[in-house]
Write a protein that holds these residues in place. Structure first.
Motif, PDB file in Angstrom:
ATOM      1  N   UNK A   1       0.534  -1.164  -0.309  1.00  0.00           N
ATOM      2  CA  UNK A   1      -0.240   0.195  -0.071  1.00  0.00           C
ATOM      3  C   UNK A   1       0.649   1.452   0.119  1.00  0.00           C
ATOM      4  N   UNK A   2       0.204   2.439  -0.348  1.00  0.00           N
ATOM      5  CA  UNK A   2       0.889   3.894  -0.816  1.00  0.00           C
ATOM      6  C   UNK A   2       0.851   4.866   1.166  1.00  0.00           C
ATOM      7  N   UNK A   3       0.091   4.374   1.441  1.00  0.00           N
ATOM      8  CA  UNK A   3      -0.468   4.722   2.567  1.00  0.00           C
ATOM      9  C   UNK A   3      -1.377   4.790   3.543  1.00  0.00           C
ATOM     10  N   UNK A   4      -1.620   5.560   5.162  1.00  0.00           N
ATOM     11  CA  UNK A   4      -2.351   4.706   6.041  1.00  0.00           C
ATOM     12  C   UNK A   4      -3.682   4.311   5.479  1.00  0.00           C
ATOM     13  N   UNK A   5      -4.160   5.626   4.411  1.00  0.00           N
ATOM     14  CA  UNK A   5      -5.773   4.699   3.668  1.00  0.00           C
ATOM     15  C   UNK A   5      -5.335   3.207   2.976  1.00  0.00           C
TER      16      UNK A   5
ATOM     17  N   UNK B   1      -0.566  -1.723   9.085  1.00  0.00           N
ATOM     18  CA  UNK B   1       0.370  -1.339   8.620  1.00  0.00           C
ATOM     19  C   UNK B   1       0.412  -1.173   7.834  1.00  0.00           C
ATOM     20  N   UNK B   2       0.313  -0.533   5.721  1.00  0.00           N
ATOM     21  CA  UNK B   2       0.632  -1.373   4.756  1.00  0.00           C
ATOM     22  C   UNK B   2       1.761  -1.019   4.301  1.00  0.00           C
ATOM     23  N   UNK B   3       3.194  -1.109   3.581  1.00  0.00           N
ATOM     24  CA  UNK B   3       4.143  -1.532   3.337  1.00  0.00           C
ATOM     25  C   UNK B   3       4.155   0.277   3.380  1.00  0.00           C
ATOM     26  N   UNK B   4       3.394   1.137   2.156  1.00  0.00           N
ATOM     27  CA  UNK B   4       4.037   2.428   2.959  1.00  0.00           C
ATOM     28  C   UNK B   4       4.020   3.363   4.173  1.00  0.00           C
TER      29      UNK B   4
END
Length: 604
Positions: free
Chosen positions: A252-256, A473-476
């Motif tokens: 993922x890119x960010x917390x969204x 949490x995602x990778x980003x």
């Protein structure tokens, strides 16, 4: 003669390809950038292609044995491909008359050796969470894949590639240094023999051998200096690289794009008990605190600047009650309470990886005021730093693990880069209290202890009956030092959203490697039923120490918990009901009453 030619070609290729890339094929390189080979890998590819030009199986075999060192330093994806080139060279010479043999394609041999894709990146498989220069070079495609998954900047990707190139040069220089030292030693021995034969007379031959020994010694010294420069640069570059990711971390890119794991509590349960009506608009926590006579931000800003707050009266007492409750809860779970220093050295912050990357987020003490054993001194950003560093440089016994610590400390953060974010209230301040939970565990129990620590933080919120959700949490979005992280987000009715109140991270051996924190595994018990006396006489070999795993999390951030309590337990009349678990710490007080100001601004 052929062996000598190959040896020279090997060193030439290393020199010529240190700062270049070789693509396995243009189509593969365009679609899969991780298959770009640099440095040592590029050199070996060059040598592999050269070996194929020789028509003797013996030459190819001789080269293959001489190139085994180079192969050991290749990324996994390229190592198999190189091996296929060597076998292709041999097969070609032995069956050149056969037209039926078809060599395997590079794509086929590469795909058979690469790890599977997990969450759009190459799986870490059996790799440790942190890498040194050699393991990075051996697994460069995996490292680059994880950095891209983290949405790392191009400079970070370049740093990883530079480390691989420098490590390749380092390996060659070590061999060069050792060869020079061997020549020097051989010449020194020869000089002694010649001197005995000449009965002390220094002949031309002796002078020549001495000169050769001196030249070899100078060459070794120059090479050693270059090695020291390379080591220093590699260490600096390694310190700038984040941890590798656990395979369970979503892309993922960010917390969204974080992943909701679970959710606890009903956001309408407390409002129903407290008599909220549909028309009631819940206040922000700072307004609630002001109604209780416990909010004084103006004087704090006047004396300390923006993002500082002063709490008074019942609100300050409520904050202290929350802290005491968290500490007692942690102690009941087996954590040892610690009162650590609030000032730490640069080395301590490097060990937990706040430095060098996040120096702008720290409060630094001027050297004229104080240093830590001659090093730069900083206020702690979290108790994670002193708690984890309590065992820096030590070798623990596996039987002593896990070690669990908790501490209540003020935390100081400059919050560089957060300009304009969460400027109101207690959400983002330069100084705040936090109860920190830290575990030092073995590699085998690391994941289990991470989930235990996270569960202990969850119980803090459940005891307060604050609705929350647990997010992976995602990778980003995952932190620099974490390989896997859960965020606990508490419900805030004023904004109708969940806000992070705790981050629980498993850093694997990332921090332990930096601070030299290791443990010695237990000696495996003998399973054979041999003679008891022979067992007694047989001395068990001590296992080699390995790096510990460190886990940390907030249990919880006191300021943000105070925010959640004030907002969730407010009444339409402006009072605040004290959560049941906090009443023993408040002298049995059940309700904090709304107060009014007198004519001169005092709360009554």
């Amino acid at each position: 003669r052929c062996n000598k030619q190959l040896h020279l070609l090997y060193h030439l290729a290393i020199k010529r390809s240190t700062h270049r890339s070789i693509h396995l094929s243009s189509s593969m390189a365009q679609s899969r950038p991780e298959f770009q080979l640099r440095g040592y890998a590029a050199a070996t590819m060059t040598i592999s292609l050269a070996a194929m030009m020789f028509s003797s199986r013996g030459v190819a075999s001789a080269f293959s044995s001489r190139g085994s060192v180079a192969l050991s330093h290749l990324p996994r994806t390229s190592s198999s491909w190189s091996s296929s080139l060597f076998s292709s060279a041999a097969d070609t010479t032995s069956s050149s008359s056969s037209s039926s043999s078809t060599p395997a394609s590079a794509d086929d041999s590469t795909s058979s050796s690469q790890p599977p894709l997990t969450n759009n990146r190459l799986s870490r498989a059996g790799l440790p969470s942190s890498v040194d220069a050699r393991s990075l070079s051996d697994n460069l495609p995996i490292v680059l894949s994880h950095l891209r998954s983290r949405r790392a900047a191009p400079e970070t990707l370049s740093s990883a590639e530079q480390i691989a190139d420098l490590n390749a040069e380092r390996v060659v220089l070590i061999r060069k240094r050792d060869e020079a030292l061997q020549i020097r030693n051989e010449c020194s021995a020869a000089v002694g023999k010649l001197m005995r034969d000449s009965r002390g007379e220094e002949t031309d031959e002796i002078q020549s051998v001495k000169a050769k020994a001196s030249e070899a010694g100078d060459e070794a010294s120059r090479t050693e200096e270059r090695l020291a420069q390379i080591e220093s640069k590699m260490n600096a570059l390694l310190a700038s690289l984040p941890n590798l990711l656990d395979d369970v971390v979503p892309d993922g890119d960010d917390d969204s794009q974080n992943q909701r794991v679970s959710q606890w509590g009903d956001v309408d349960a407390l409002p129903a008990r407290l008599g909220w009506t549909p028309a009631f608009q819940p206040l922000w926590h700072d307004d609630v605190a002001a109604n209780l006579g416990g909010w004084n931000s103006e004087s704090a800003v006047a004396m300390s600047g923006a993002r500082f707050v002063s709490l008074t009266g019942p609100v300050a007492r409520l904050e202290r009650a929350i802290s005491s409750y968290f500490l007692d809860l942690a102690s009941s779970k087996g954590y040892v309470e610690v009162s650590p220093p609030l000032v730490v050295s640069r080395t301590a912050l490097e060990g937990t990886s706040q430095l060098p990357k996040f120096e702008n987020d720290l409060f630094k003490i001027v050297p004229e005021s104080h240093t830590c054993n001659g090093q730069d001194a900083f206020l702690i950003p979290t108790a994670e730093v002193p708690l984890t560093n309590m065992h820096a440089g030590q070798i623990l016994e596996e039987d002593d693990l896990p070690i669990s610590y908790c501490a209540l400390t003020p935390c100081f953060r400059a919050e560089a880069g957060s300009y304009g974010r969460d400027t109101r209230g207690l959400i983002r301040t330069h100084q705040f209290y936090k109860v920190e939970l830290v575990k030092i565990a073995s590699a085998e129990t690391s994941d289990e202890e991470h989930h235990k620590l996270t569960r202990h933080a969850e119980e803090c919120l459940e005891g307060l009956e604050i609705p929350y959700r647990k997010m992976r949490l995602c990778s980003g979005d995952v932190g620099f030092s974490a390989q896997h992280c859960y965020d606990l987000e508490a419900w805030l009715p004023s904004t109708g959203e969940y806000k992070e109140i705790s981050s629980c991270s498993n850093t694997g051996d990332f921090q332990a490697r930096r601070m030299g924190l290791r443990y010695r595994p237990k000696v495996a018990e003998e399973e054979s039923d041999g003679d008891a006396k022979s067992k007694k006489n047989k001395k068990a070999k001590k296992p080699k120490p390995v790096f510990c795993h460190t886990i940390n999390g907030s249990g919880l951030a006191v300021g943000r918990t105070l925010v959640a309590v004030l907002e969730n337990y407010q009444t339409p009349e402006g009072d605040v009901v004290v959560p049941e678990v906090l009443r023993p710490y408040m002298g049995g007080l059940e309700i904090l009453k709304k107060v009014k100001k007198d004519r001169i601004g005092r709360w009554t």
